[in-house]
Design a protein around this motif. Structure first.
Motif, mmCIF file in Angstrom:
data_model
loop_
_atom_site.group_PDB
_atom_site.id
_atom_site.type_symbol
_atom_site.label_atom_id
_atom_site.label_comp_id
_atom_site.label_asym_id
_atom_site.label_seq_id
_atom_site.Cartn_x
_atom_site.Cartn_y
_atom_site.Cartn_z
ATOM 1 N N ALA A 600 0.836 -1.203 0.000
ATOM 2 C CA ALA A 600 0.000 0.000 0.000
ATOM 3 C C ALA A 600 0.869 1.251 0.000
ATOM 4 O O ALA A 600 0.618 2.210 -0.739
ATOM 5 C CB ALA A 600 -0.922 -0.003 1.212
ATOM 6 N N GLY A 601 1.905 1.253 0.818
ATOM 7 C CA GLY A 601 2.801 2.406 0.880
ATOM 8 C C GLY A 601 3.529 2.639 -0.420
ATOM 9 O O GLY A 601 3.737 3.792 -0.845
ATOM 10 N N GLN A 602 3.908 1.583 -1.083
ATOM 11 C CA GLN A 602 4.595 1.703 -2.370
ATOM 12 C C GLN A 602 3.674 2.354 -3.397
ATOM 13 O O GLN A 602 4.082 3.250 -4.151
ATOM 14 C CB GLN A 602 5.028 0.312 -2.838
ATOM 15 C CG GLN A 602 6.015 0.306 -3.974
ATOM 16 C CD GLN A 602 6.462 -1.104 -4.311
ATOM 17 O OE1 GLN A 602 5.651 -2.008 -4.472
ATOM 18 N NE2 GLN A 602 7.770 -1.293 -4.412
ATOM 19 N N ALA A 603 2.418 1.912 -3.426
ATOM 20 C CA ALA A 603 1.459 2.481 -4.379
ATOM 21 C C ALA A 603 1.185 3.947 -4.066
ATOM 22 O O ALA A 603 1.051 4.783 -4.975
ATOM 23 C CB ALA A 603 0.160 1.677 -4.340
ATOM 24 N N LEU A 604 1.098 4.286 -2.778
ATOM 25 C CA LEU A 604 0.819 5.669 -2.405
ATOM 26 C C LEU A 604 1.959 6.599 -2.806
ATOM 27 O O LEU A 604 1.734 7.680 -3.362
ATOM 28 C CB LEU A 604 0.550 5.751 -0.904
ATOM 29 C CG LEU A 604 0.121 7.135 -0.411
ATOM 30 C CD1 LEU A 604 -1.021 7.024 0.578
ATOM 31 C CD2 LEU A 604 1.294 7.866 0.243
ATOM 32 N N ILE A 703 -5.803 0.813 4.632
ATOM 33 C CA ILE A 703 -6.156 2.071 3.983
ATOM 34 C C ILE A 703 -5.116 3.116 4.348
ATOM 35 O O ILE A 703 -4.770 3.283 5.521
ATOM 36 C CB ILE A 703 -7.580 2.549 4.354
ATOM 37 C CG1 ILE A 703 -7.873 3.887 3.669
ATOM 38 C CG2 ILE A 703 -7.763 2.647 5.855
ATOM 39 C CD1 ILE A 703 -9.322 4.311 3.759
ATOM 40 N N LEU A 704 -4.589 3.797 3.327
ATOM 41 C CA LEU A 704 -3.654 4.899 3.517
ATOM 42 C C LEU A 704 -4.217 6.131 2.831
ATOM 43 O O LEU A 704 -4.678 6.050 1.684
ATOM 44 C CB LEU A 704 -2.283 4.584 2.911
ATOM 45 C CG LEU A 704 -1.536 3.334 3.388
ATOM 46 C CD1 LEU A 704 -0.180 3.254 2.695
ATOM 47 C CD2 LEU A 704 -1.345 3.352 4.890
ATOM 48 N N TYR A 760 5.915 13.713 2.809
ATOM 49 C CA TYR A 760 4.497 13.358 2.748
ATOM 50 C C TYR A 760 3.997 12.967 4.134
ATOM 51 O O TYR A 760 4.767 12.586 5.018
ATOM 52 C CB TYR A 760 4.242 12.237 1.742
ATOM 53 C CG TYR A 760 5.060 10.985 1.958
ATOM 54 C CD1 TYR A 760 4.540 9.879 2.630
ATOM 55 C CD2 TYR A 760 6.366 10.895 1.472
ATOM 56 C CE1 TYR A 760 5.290 8.728 2.810
ATOM 57 C CE2 TYR A 760 7.132 9.750 1.643
ATOM 58 C CZ TYR A 760 6.580 8.671 2.316
ATOM 59 O OH TYR A 760 7.332 7.534 2.514
ATOM 60 N N TYR A 761 2.676 13.077 4.293
ATOM 61 C CA TYR A 761 2.021 12.775 5.568
ATOM 62 C C TYR A 761 0.951 11.725 5.307
ATOM 63 O O TYR A 761 0.163 11.843 4.363
ATOM 64 C CB TYR A 761 1.397 14.027 6.175
ATOM 65 C CG TYR A 761 1.036 13.862 7.633
ATOM 66 C CD1 TYR A 761 1.923 14.236 8.635
ATOM 67 C CD2 TYR A 761 -0.178 13.319 8.013
ATOM 68 C CE1 TYR A 761 1.624 14.069 9.975
ATOM 69 C CE2 TYR A 761 -0.507 13.146 9.346
ATOM 70 C CZ TYR A 761 0.399 13.521 10.335
ATOM 71 O OH TYR A 761 0.091 13.348 11.664
ATOM 72 N N ILE A 762 0.891 10.700 6.182
ATOM 73 C CA ILE A 762 0.014 9.554 5.961
ATOM 74 C C ILE A 762 -0.931 9.355 7.147
ATOM 75 O O ILE A 762 -0.523 9.378 8.304
ATOM 76 C CB ILE A 762 0.841 8.265 5.785
ATOM 77 C CG1 ILE A 762 1.836 8.411 4.646
ATOM 78 C CG2 ILE A 762 -0.083 7.067 5.542
ATOM 79 C CD1 ILE A 762 1.244 8.628 3.302
ATOM 80 N N PHE A 763 -2.193 9.148 6.820
ATOM 81 C CA PHE A 763 -3.186 8.640 7.768
ATOM 82 C C PHE A 763 -3.405 7.168 7.399
ATOM 83 O O PHE A 763 -3.591 6.856 6.221
ATOM 84 C CB PHE A 763 -4.499 9.406 7.659
ATOM 85 C CG PHE A 763 -4.369 10.886 7.928
ATOM 86 C CD1 PHE A 763 -4.707 11.415 9.156
ATOM 87 C CD2 PHE A 763 -3.909 11.758 6.936
ATOM 88 C CE1 PHE A 763 -4.587 12.779 9.409
ATOM 89 C CE2 PHE A 763 -3.784 13.115 7.172
ATOM 90 C CZ PHE A 763 -4.124 13.629 8.412
ATOM 91 N N LYS A 861 -8.169 16.508 -2.255
ATOM 92 C CA LYS A 861 -6.984 16.235 -3.078
ATOM 93 C C LYS A 861 -6.013 15.214 -2.447
ATOM 94 O O LYS A 861 -4.809 15.335 -2.608
ATOM 95 C CB LYS A 861 -6.225 17.541 -3.334
ATOM 96 C CG LYS A 861 -7.038 18.597 -4.061
ATOM 97 C CD LYS A 861 -6.236 19.889 -4.185
ATOM 98 C CE LYS A 861 -7.071 20.989 -4.838
ATOM 99 N NZ LYS A 861 -6.327 22.273 -4.914
ATOM 100 N N PRO A 862 -6.534 14.219 -1.764
ATOM 101 C CA PRO A 862 -5.593 13.237 -1.227
ATOM 102 C C PRO A 862 -5.314 12.125 -2.242
ATOM 103 O O PRO A 862 -6.026 11.982 -3.239
ATOM 104 C CB PRO A 862 -6.337 12.671 -0.022
ATOM 105 C CG PRO A 862 -7.764 12.683 -0.459
ATOM 106 C CD PRO A 862 -7.913 13.929 -1.318
ATOM 107 N N VAL A 863 -4.296 11.321 -1.935
ATOM 108 C CA VAL A 863 -4.145 10.015 -2.576
ATOM 109 C C VAL A 863 -4.614 8.976 -1.567
ATOM 110 O O VAL A 863 -4.155 8.965 -0.419
ATOM 111 C CB VAL A 863 -2.683 9.748 -2.970
ATOM 112 C CG1 VAL A 863 -2.530 8.314 -3.461
ATOM 113 C CG2 VAL A 863 -2.230 10.721 -4.054
ATOM 114 N N ILE A 864 -5.558 8.159 -1.965
ATOM 115 C CA ILE A 864 -6.121 7.139 -1.070
ATOM 116 C C ILE A 864 -5.828 5.769 -1.668
ATOM 117 O O ILE A 864 -6.179 5.489 -2.811
ATOM 118 C CB ILE A 864 -7.640 7.320 -0.884
ATOM 119 C CG1 ILE A 864 -7.944 8.717 -0.325
ATOM 120 C CG2 ILE A 864 -8.185 6.238 0.028
ATOM 121 C CD1 ILE A 864 -9.428 9.021 -0.219
ATOM 122 N N VAL A 865 -5.169 4.938 -0.908
ATOM 123 C CA VAL A 865 -4.843 3.580 -1.357
ATOM 124 C C VAL A 865 -5.489 2.581 -0.409
ATOM 125 O O VAL A 865 -5.381 2.713 0.811
ATOM 126 C CB VAL A 865 -3.320 3.355 -1.382
ATOM 127 C CG1 VAL A 865 -3.002 1.910 -1.771
ATOM 128 C CG2 VAL A 865 -2.645 4.321 -2.350
#
Length: 870
Positions: A600-604, A703-704, A760-763, A861-865
């Motif tokens: 997931a992190g790689q895709a994000l 979910i990221l 970058y910042y991740i939830f 405008k986030p990226v959601i994976v």
């Protein structure tokens, strides 16, 4: 090595608890032996109290060990009730409501932690020493008056169910569970600490209360306190805080003994893995057996570190495994001597024959005096480095007392290790390493899955001294005579920031190669020399830098520096070693691809960074690693491993003048060519919402939600730290909303990745697949809350206190402080920047949080994976 807690014993923790203390330490370092005072008391109600005065930092650690683990559960065996209580104990009491304990500890600048093992449950609080009274009150309250709120029980039950499934998804944890259930047929060690799902879900609140009242009694508990305290005052405070903790009628320890194993046991399972995971083991001694000492030495000789027999033979010489290690786990009852390996399926027969040959050598007594000496040095070094934190000291005392009845057990342990002879090792090896006593468990890739083969004295806090040598090398020196240890950190600008698609992973590749041989020393000699000193040598490469770490005893500083300078100046990059490391990195990439959070992190990152190299993984890709040639590695090495691009920190029990003169002599051979200017492409901010769905054969969904952020030179990083403290941890908003209130997630929080360029910042959340949309909405709503509603004063103060306390706790060791300082100096922030962290955190306002959230956290405008089951 002492007391391995295997990977699935509790939560996601892998813990190595080293019980070591030595007369040799006291004789070699007499000043050290007088530094601390340790006392043991039994209170009127039966509570065992151990207090150790450690005044190097204004911190105190309280470790409480309850003799209640998966082996003591009686009629509840296999349910995981001990582990369930561990999850619930700090959830609330009669006096403190749900979440109040976590908030109170956080507000005091402290941290809480807990884990469960076969034989006990451990709780820990570490915080500024001025808050000892408050910590004692919280701990006694939880041990006496836990409320076990029914709603909280059900939320936490869902969390543990998620953890159970996560353990089944992780190959190493699953392998460990299979092994213990295969090796043990009668003893409760066969049961997973977390329990079986079908038994766990049946546990009621009445069951919890019954077991809690039976086991959480004063005469079944050890409380250990280590830190900046005065013994007599601390004891009075303990007596006052725990005066109401009741004594109980503990039944004698009665466990079904494990029958003697009479034939080899074996279990092989197909699994969704890329590589074969192997664990073989033999039933071994218990903690009170004299056999534990030679068995521990055998484990060190066979499988601890890169100079061990199994590593040098199977990994370095014959290339039959990607990794291999040995351990001797001796809990209260007879434990296991084991060997772990990660390898290709095609190499299993040869690898097992090679392991058998090495075991036969031990059984024949084919051991040198040099190997014995090295093992003793490794034990001594591990112990001394473990003493750098008060948490380590308090834990060592409490668990020694719990398992042996002697908090000074580690003194006997070192005496036992020092008395081991070659005949002792031969005798115990013949006793335990028998074919009929062997259990073999493997996870293998699904049939038909592609199996690719590409392989002195106590001092105050003295200032850091900066020196720039004539060759341009920047050196940071800091004296700390509390313990006879030295930590060295060498860092250089590098990492993925210098890479493109074709060279991705070259910095990581180079870092690995730095330990693979020089003109003077082949790799095996490097590892042999460092291991013989009890030193720890490693390398790393990440997003912005690469480097080398060396931790050693002070008497070995000059010898260690010889090795380090030789590596930096004379690494050879032999083609043979290159191919070995290439195979290892590709195996690591394959293993990473088994992890849904990693994928997931790689895709994000790939979605957030379309042009900047932060989109890459430090390890590279299978294609890029396969294509990197020797000339490419040499070019990178000669370009970036240079004094113009290097900072060295040497922190610990040193004489700065002598160290400076030594460095001048030994650094003459270093490359001092200027480094070409490093430039990177600017990344465009995200302009629209991007959603990416991926699918893996895992029962946990990931979910990221990611956003672009700032470089580490931006002062708003302190605002981001406050945001992370507000959102994450057991008192964090995300934990309370997603896990505590609704029980939708096992793990939830946020984190920030910064670099020399904007990061970058991740939830994130690990949740059940069916709840992914609901969790996503909850995360987005919390992001909106940050943008619109000011944080109240009590909440922001708790976050500030938590960060300030954690910062002080993190800086206990020479290694940690050296690494912070050396990186800050390399990045142009100044080596003393760490001193201003708390001040900067205190300056953050609620308005700063709203401002930063509105700039960077646009929910449109986030990226959601998401990664889920198909």
């Amino acid at each position: 090595m002492r007391f391995w807690l295997l990977k699935n014993l509790t939560h996601n923790r892998l813990l190595l608890i080293v019980f070591l203390i030595t007369l040799a330490v006291f004789s070699a370092y007499p000043a050290f032996s007088q530094t601390n005072q340790t006392s043991r008391y039994i209170l009127d109600n039966g509570l065992t109290v151990i207090i150790k005065e450690v005044s190097t930092r204004p911190i105190v650690s309280l470790v409480c060990v309850v003799r209640a683990g998966s082996s003591t559960e009686g009629s509840f065996s296999g349910s995981g009730i001990s582990h369930f209580i561990e999850h619930l104990l700090f959830k609330g009491t009669v006096k403190r409501g749900v979440g109040e304990i976590a908030r109170e500890i956080k507000n005091k600048g402290g941290q809480i932690n807990a884990y469960t093992s076969f034989d006990y449950t451990r709780y820990e609080i570490v915080l500024p020493a001025e808050h000892l009274d408050g910590a004692l009150d919280i701990l006694s309250d939880a041990l006496s008056n836990a409320s076990f709120d029914p709603q909280e029980m059900e939320k936490e039950r869902n969390v543990i169910l998620s953890e159970l499934r996560r353990n089944n998804d992780d190959p190493d944890r699953f392998l460990s569970k299979l092994f213990w259930s295969t090796a043990f047929k009668k003893h409760p060690y066969r049961l997973p600490v977390i329990g079986y799902e079908e038994l766990f879900i049946k546990l009621t609140r009445d069951d919890i209360l019954k077991y809690y009242r039976q086991m959480y009694v004063s005469n079944n508990i050890i409380l250990s306190i280590a830190g900046d305290v005065q013994t007599s005052q601390a004891l009075l405070k303990v007596k006052k805080a725990f005066r109401h903790l009741p004594r109980g009628g503990i039944l004698p320890y009665q466990i079904v003994r494990e029958p003697v194993q009479v034939s080899k046991r074996e279990l092989i399972q197909d699994r969704s893995v890329n590589l074969t995971h192997l664990l073989i083991g033999f039933h071994g001694p218990d903690i009170n057996s004299p056999d534990l000492y030679p068995m521990d030495v055998a484990a060190i000789i066979l499988g601890k570190g890169k100079s061990s027999r199994l590593y040098t033979s199977l990994k370095e010489k014959d290339r039959l495994v990607h990794s291999i290690s040995a351990f001797s786990y001796t809990p209260r009852d007879p434990g296991i001597f084991g060997i772990n390996a990660l390898l290709e399926a095609k190499d299993i027969p040869k690898a097992e024959l090679a392991i058998e040959r090495e075991l036969d050598r031990i059984k024949k007594g084919d051991i040198t005096d040099k190997e014995l000496s090295k093992a003793r040095n490794m034990v001594l070094a591990d112990y001394i480095f473990g003493l750098q934190t008060v948490e380590g000291q308090a834990g060592q005392l409490a668990i020694s007392e719990a398992l042996t009845g002697d908090f000074n057990f580690s003194k006997r342990y070192i005496e036992g290790i020092n008395s081991v002879t070659i005949d002792d090792i031969k005798r115990t090896a013949l006793k335990y390493f028998k074919p009929d006593n062997l259990t073999r468990v493997m996870l293998v890739p699904h049939r038909g899955s592609p199996q690719k083969t590409d392989n002195k004295k106590k001092t105050t806090d003295l200032p850091i001294e900066e020196i720039i040598l004539r060759n341009g090398l920047t050196v940071l020196l800091k004296e700390n005579h509390a313990l006879p240890v030295v930590s060295i950190r060498v860092v250089m600008k590098g990492g993925v920031r210098l890479e493109d698609e074709d060279t991705n992973g070259i910095s990581f590749f180079t870092a690995k190669m730095l330990l693979k041989g020089t003109k003077k020393r082949p790799a095996e000699k490097i590892f042999e020399e460092t291991a013989s000193m009890g030193a720890s040598l490693s390398s790393y490469s990440a997003n912005n830098s690469l480097g080398i770490s060396l931790d050693l005893l002070k008497d070995d500083l000059e010898a260690g520096m010889d090795i380090l300078m030789d590596i930096l100046a004379n690494s050879t990059f032999s083609q043979t070693a290159i191919e070995e490391v290439r195979t290892d990195i590709i195996a690591r990439i394959k293993r990473n691809e088994e992890d849904n959070f990693y994928m997931a992190g790689q895709a994000l990152k790939a979605a957030l960074f379309t042009s900047h190299p932060y989109r890459f993984e430090p390890t590279g890709t299978k294609q890029s690693i396969s294509n990197i040639a020797r000339k490419d590695l040499l070019k990178f090495y000669k370009r970036y491993v240079t004094t113009d691009n290097m900072v060295i920190a040497i922190f610990g029990d040193i004489d700065p003048g002598q160290t400076r003169r030594m460095l001048i002599r030994k650094s003459k051979g270093l490359n001092s060519k200027p480094v070409p200017k490093i430039t990177t492409s600017a990344e465009q901010m995200q302009t629209e919402r991007t959603e990416i769905e991926k699918y893996m054969d895992k029962s946990e969904a990931i979910i990221l939600i990611g956003f672009h952020s700032i470089p580490l030179t931006d002062n708003d990083k302190y605002v981001f730290d406050i945001i992370t403290a507000l959102l994450s941890g057991q008192d964090g908003r995300l934990f309370k909303v997603v896990r505590e209130n609704l029980g939708l997630s096992y793990s939830v929080g946020s984190y920030h990745v910064m670099g020399l360029d904007p990061g970058y910042y991740i939830f994130y959340s690990e949740s059940l697949p069916g709840e992914i949309d609901r969790v996503k909405d909850l995360l987005i709503s919390q992001i909106e809350l940050l943008r619109t509603e000011p944080v109240n004063s009590s909440e922001i103060n708790r976050a500030k206190n938590a960060l300030a306390g954690r910062w002080n706790i993190n800086l206990q060791t020479n290694a940690a402080l050296a690494f912070y300082s050396v990186l800050d100096e390399l990045y142009g922030l100044g080596y003393n920047k760490y001193k201003h962290y708390t001040e900067k955190i205190r300056e953050v306002t609620p308005e700063d949080i709203i401002r930063v959230a509105n700039i960077y956290f646009d929910p449109e405008k986030p990226v959601i994976v998401t990664v889920t089951l198909k």
